[in-house]
Design a protein around this motif. Structure first.
Motif, PDB file in Angstrom:
ATOM      1  N   GLY A   1      26.403  78.739  27.945  1.00 49.30           N
ATOM      2  CA  GLY A   1      26.928  79.665  29.154  1.00 49.30           C
ATOM      3  C   GLY A   1      28.081  80.280  28.533  1.00 49.30           C
ATOM      4  N   ASN A   2      28.143  79.793  27.155  1.00 48.17           N
ATOM      5  CA  ASN A   2      29.488  80.922  27.154  1.00 48.17           C
ATOM      6  C   ASN A   2      29.806  81.379  25.822  1.00 48.17           C
ATOM      7  N   LEU A   3      28.886  80.917  24.812  1.00 44.17           N
ATOM      8  CA  LEU A   3      29.002  80.612  23.798  1.00 44.17           C
ATOM      9  C   LEU A   3      27.220  81.678  23.227  1.00 44.17           C
ATOM     10  N   ARG A   4      26.236  80.865  24.186  1.00 43.41           N
ATOM     11  CA  ARG A   4      24.548  81.165  23.359  1.00 43.41           C
ATOM     12  C   ARG A   4      24.638  82.170  24.456  1.00 43.41           C
ATOM     13  N   TYR A   5      25.087  82.458  25.793  1.00 48.00           N
ATOM     14  CA  TYR A   5      24.595  83.616  26.965  1.00 48.00           C
ATOM     15  C   TYR A   5      23.136  83.380  26.824  1.00 48.00           C
ATOM     16  N   GLU A   6      22.791  81.628  27.403  1.00 46.90           N
ATOM     17  CA  GLU A   6      21.407  81.531  28.154  1.00 46.90           C
ATOM     18  C   GLU A   6      21.543  80.738  29.205  1.00 46.90           C
ATOM     19  N   MET A   7      22.140  82.423  30.423  1.00 47.18           N
ATOM     20  CA  MET A   7      22.095  81.980  31.610  1.00 47.18           C
ATOM     21  C   MET A   7      21.265  80.875  32.290  1.00 47.18           C
ATOM     22  N   GLY A   8      20.421  80.764  32.105  1.00 45.82           N
ATOM     23  CA  GLY A   8      18.698  80.481  33.030  1.00 45.82           C
ATOM     24  C   GLY A   8      19.284  78.579  32.702  1.00 45.82           C
ATOM     25  N   TYR A   9      19.455  78.534  30.966  1.00 48.49           N
ATOM     26  CA  TYR A   9      19.455  77.451  30.420  1.00 48.49           C
ATOM     27  C   TYR A   9      20.790  76.759  31.085  1.00 48.49           C
ATOM     28  N   ALA A  10      21.650  77.291  31.679  1.00 49.11           N
ATOM     29  CA  ALA A  10      23.308  76.987  31.604  1.00 49.11           C
ATOM     30  C   ALA A  10      23.295  76.324  33.104  1.00 49.11           C
ATOM     31  N   CYS A  11      22.345  77.092  34.254  1.00 53.73           N
ATOM     32  CA  CYS A  11      22.415  76.945  35.516  1.00 53.73           C
ATOM     33  C   CYS A  11      21.521  75.819  35.647  1.00 53.73           C
ATOM     34  N   ALA A  12      20.573  75.753  35.127  1.00 57.56           N
ATOM     35  CA  ALA A  12      19.665  74.081  35.398  1.00 57.56           C
ATOM     36  C   ALA A  12      20.579  73.124  34.789  1.00 57.56           C
ATOM     37  N   ILE A  13      22.102  73.820  33.695  1.00 57.78           N
ATOM     38  CA  ILE A  13      22.410  72.482  33.436  1.00 57.78           C
ATOM     39  C   ILE A  13      23.592  72.345  34.768  1.00 57.78           C
ATOM     40  N   ALA A  14      24.198  73.009  35.067  1.00 55.36           N
ATOM     41  CA  ALA A  14      25.212  72.802  36.093  1.00 55.36           C
ATOM     42  C   ALA A  14      23.997  72.600  37.706  1.00 55.36           C
ATOM     43  N   THR A  15      22.841  73.021  38.124  1.00 52.24           N
ATOM     44  CA  THR A  15      22.208  72.227  39.066  1.00 52.24           C
ATOM     45  C   THR A  15      21.931  70.406  38.826  1.00 52.24           C
TER      46      THR A  15
END
Lengths: 302, 296
Positions: free
Chosen positions: A266-280
């Motif tokens: 989320g904060n370093l690679r800016y792959e928000m879709g992937y980050a959101c999947a992790i959060a979910t």
């Protein structure tokens, strides 16, 4: 929600109007600033989104990549669960135990002790002093102590050894975790009806342990449930102490957790879709664990 | 009506009675245990207090020592010079912090408690869904919701206003969930009695629910105050004139190694206010024995 039974909508409103009005300010703010962002994040977890271009729908690809191909994520899940299994229950018992014990002290001493135990939580980034304790040279407190006692000859590189990273993080988290639940328990203990203790003494409650089991605990059910939910979310949400103490990425990913993984994407690679999947995924893990714990607590209670 | 007030007042009176079922040996054992854990816990507090009064030579002393030898106020003088050099006067930062903290904490307690009362005490269409939504939304991590949140804020033209910091916290579920778990314990009889006396739900909320859940909302004030006090405004407040004290002080800390002394003073100042609020509030939690004599 309110329109479920269309025929009786008017009646429902008439009967419960004041309740809905009391809840209205919260519902508006909650929907706009909590519910919608959460739902948007879950939707984004099915997309590829780099914050610059529009999100592209990719179906389940993020989830498949996470669970099947991202070996670092599996390490993160393993670490997070291990961490939570130890710190969750221990800090829950610690919070309750301390709150219960200081409840017996005279009021002034009790106020001081509350501050003493809460000190790590109130002093912000104070956990950084653990960096001094586990400093890797012979002046670090832990190394100095062990060398003086003759247990070790050479200073240990605490944060560079994957066997020590997790235990250290667990110790620091436990030290830091006397916070929200602890205060809620203290407030909850004030809510217990004093006359019950008096009645208990007459009915033959012999010692403090019996009193705890038969009077205090049943009277504190709501706070105990609240504390459990807090412990679940906190023990599974470890990230900043790991990043600040053992660095990111840590040696052999020994301090890597689900949230540091999220921080990475989320904060370093800016792959928000992937980050959101992790959060979910983390979200559903917490809900699942919460349901199990609630069932367990209810069983113990009955 | 009179009955209700008498009951509330009776509950407020402190309950004094000595417990006889305690063994001395166990008392001593437990006090020793408390003392040991206390020693470990108090450490950061001692560290911060001592560091603030250390002269430069002691701050960089290696190996580091916990206690100060030659206490000095130099760090505070350094800090005051830095503050007076700043473009925005300190009073402005202070006002921002006070506004954010007071309105934010007040809003969290009031809005959260108002919603918690019906959810805790009644069953009505939507109440169950709402209760579980509240618990579950505690579990979604804030890192990824920050982006949708920012977009919503900018659509509502709230970026760079105090509300961008305050409203998301007030709309968060933590306060509600805490209050709900305490309000549940307010005796139903009391609410029924008030209803028979013709009190509205609003009246019940302000005259019965809130006075009787005082330990809970004081706890919420402590927690909320702490988080607003430490809030630097982040990306939501970019104008220097709206930044809170914690932002200004964090700039001092980030100022490099020459400012280590001033930074130590900053840490102490940042700590003192929450500690004072904590001690005052906590002594109020401990002094109310709200529902005693009301239950059962």
């Amino acid at each position: 929600m309110k329109k479920k039974k269309k025929t009786t909508f008017r009646e429902v409103w008439k009967k419960h109007r004041q309740k809905y009005i009391l809840m209205l300010p919260f519902i508006v703010l909650f929907v706009v600033f909590t519910l919608v962002p959460v739902l948007v994040s879950i939707v984004l977890s099915f997309t590829s989104f780099n914050l610059i271009e529009m999100p592209k729908f990719v179906g389940l690809r993020n989830y498949i990549n996470l669970l099947a191909f991202d070996s670092v994520f599996l390490i993160a899940v393993k670490n997070t669960l291990l961490f939570a299994i130890v710190t969750g229950p221990v800090s829950y018992l610690l919070c309750f135990g301390l709150a219960w014990l200081i409840n017996e002290l005279p009021p002034k001493v009790r106020a001081v002790m509350t501050l003493v135990f809460y000190a790590p939580s109130i002093s912000g980034g104070a956990y950084m002093i653990w960096k001094l304790i586990f400093s890797s040279d012979s002046y670090g407190y832990a190394n100095a102590l062990l060398m003086n006692l003759g247990i070790i000859q050479e200073p240990i590189l605490w944060f560079a050894n994957k066997d020590y990273i997790m235990p250290i993080l667990i110790v620091v988290q436990l030290w830091l975790s006397i916070g929200v639940s602890f205060l809620a328990f203290i407030a909850g203990l004030q809510n217990v009806d004093r006359s019950l203790y008096e009645a208990g003494q007459m009915d033959g409650v012999k010692n403090r342990w019996q009193e705890l089991w038969y009077i205090t605990l049943p009277q504190m059910k709501p706070q105990l449930m609240f504390g459990a939910v807090m412990q679940i979310t906190q023990s599974l949400s470890v990230s900043s102490i790991s990043i600040d103490l053992v660095g990111f990425p840590s040696v052999d990913y020994a301090g890597h957790t689900i949230l540091t993984h999220l921080h990475d994407y989320g904060n370093l690679r800016y792959e928000m879709g992937y980050a959101c999947a992790i959060a979910t995924i983390l979200f559903f893990m917490m809900i699942f664990i919460n349901i199990i714990i609630q069932k367990l607590l209810r069983k113990v209670a009955s | 009506m009179k009955k209700v007030f008498l009951a509330v007042r009776k509950g407020w009176r402190k309950f004094k009675f000595k417990r006889k079922n305690r063994s001395l040996a166990m008392d001593i054992l437990l006090i020793i245990l408390l003392g040991c854990i206390g020693l470990v816990s108090i450490w950061p507090l001692l560290y911060i207090i001592n560091a603030a009064f250390k002269p430069m030579s002691e701050i960089f002393l290696f190996p580091p020592k916990l206690f100060v030898r030659n206490p000095t106020l130099n760090n505070f003088f350094d800090l005051s010079v830095l503050i007076s050099e700043s473009n925005v006067i300190f009073g402005r930062y202070l006002f921002n912090t006070i506004f954010l903290t007071v309105v934010g904490t007040g809003g969290t307690v009031l809005v959260g408690s108002m919603a918690a009362f019906p959810l805790a005490k009644y069953r009505f269409p939507g109440s169950k869904v709402m209760s579980s939504t509240v618990v579950y939304s505690l579990m979604f991590n804030g890192t990824v919701t920050a982006i949708p949140n920012y977009i919503i804020m900018s659509r509502l033209n709230l970026i760079n206003t105090y509300w961008a910091v305050i409203l998301p916290v007030v709309g968060g579920t933590f306060g509600l969930y805490l209050m709900q778990n305490f309000i549940v314990q307010v005796p139903d009889d009391l609410i029924e009695a008030a209803k028979i006396d013709g009190m509205s739900e609003y009246g019940i909320f302000f005259k019965i629910i809130m006075p009787l859940s005082r330990p809970a909302w004081i706890t919420l004030i402590i927690l909320s105050f702490q988080s607003f006090w430490g809030n630097t405004g982040g990306t939501f407040l970019y104008s220097e004139k709206l930044k809170p004290v914690s932002y200004m002080l964090s700039q001092v800390i980030n100022g490099g190694i020459a400012r280590t002394g001033a930074a130590a003073a900053v840490s102490l100042i940042m700590l003192v206010v929450p500690v004072v609020v904590f001690v005052i509030s906590q002594s109020n939690v401990l002094e109310t024995m709200a529902t005693s004599g009301l239950k059962g």
